[in-house]
Design an enzyme around this catalytic site. Sequence first.
Site: not given
Length: 386
Positions: A114, A197, A200
């Site tokens: 991230k 995948k 969101k």
Amino acid sequence: MTMRRVFSGIQPTADSFHLGNYLGAVRQWVDLQDSRDAIYSVVDMHAITMPYDPETLRRRTKVAAAQLFAAGLDPERCILFAQSQVPEHAELCWILSCLTGFGEANRMTQFKDKSAKGGAEASSVGLFTYPILQAADILLYHADEVPVGEDQRQHLELSRTLAQRFNHRFGKTFTVPAPYILPAVSKITDLQDPTAKMSKSSSSPQGIIDLLDEPAAIRRKINRAVTDAESVVRVDDDAKPGVTNLLRIYAALSGDPAGDIAARYGDAGYGGFKKDLGNLVADTFAPIRERTAKLLDDGDTLDRLLADGARRAGAIAKQTMAEVRDKCGFPPAILAFYSERSRLFGHCPRLLICNRTLLANHTDRGTIQYSRAGNVSEAPVFPLEA
């Protein structure tokens, strides 16, 4: 025989859960109510590691809870609460942080992934210590098992390590959690990019099916899902990733093997297959969508359900933290409770001393009496200022 306790949490980072969330977590949670002592949380504190809007977070926390209740979580068979309503999560996180090595925390791959997207300098310390808060979530409730996917296995191992480390240093306190291996759920991919995948954060609106989508929108997204130039419905990850993804969704919701579904449609083309799948998904989600809307319209009921869940979770967490504080060498915690006749932040709150044994009464001497290990002591009452 006492049921084994399971704990799991889900972040309120979107306005609706998506199909992958439903198959990989929500539906599993519902099933576990029958065989486990189940404690679940909407982990809103985990949702603030990145920039966010407070009102959006508040709304999404309620929407997440409403969807979970609507999908089948029963407050008579499980505990569901918002993480931020039980402050012991943050308290235990700090204590566990002081037992975690910097290098140990730095090896967590999710932080690396991230922070790589936004840059390490822009990443918060909260994102770095996220796995330690996750460990606190689990250990507070003495969970025997934690449902995990592949992306969370490393974090669960940290939870196990910290439980063992605390127990070794301060004496047996925490249950060392084991992974609960969820029934096989194939990865659901993006409808527009079946090699990625469903997510969101990365999927386009047309590539993701939301639990709260209108039935017509669900059917439209399925009908427009990327397939291939052939017209044969069959399982083939390499040559037909789009069709294979649709077959996995069909199999997960119907309970039929993907191979049997493929044989049913054969070389008749994709039209009928997509139409039937669209109806199946829409019919599965429609009742959940309707129940979610009713719960959100009745805000008082939803607030009451969450408050009751926080009360029940808090009772367990307070008991755990009383033992942790004692073993760490901290004095008992003091919590303020107010009588019905007292004004909020009034002159004379009633206080409760919390430790391994709880207790206490106001006295006429401006103190409270409390007991611990069978001994009665007194402590002064400190008025809280408005």
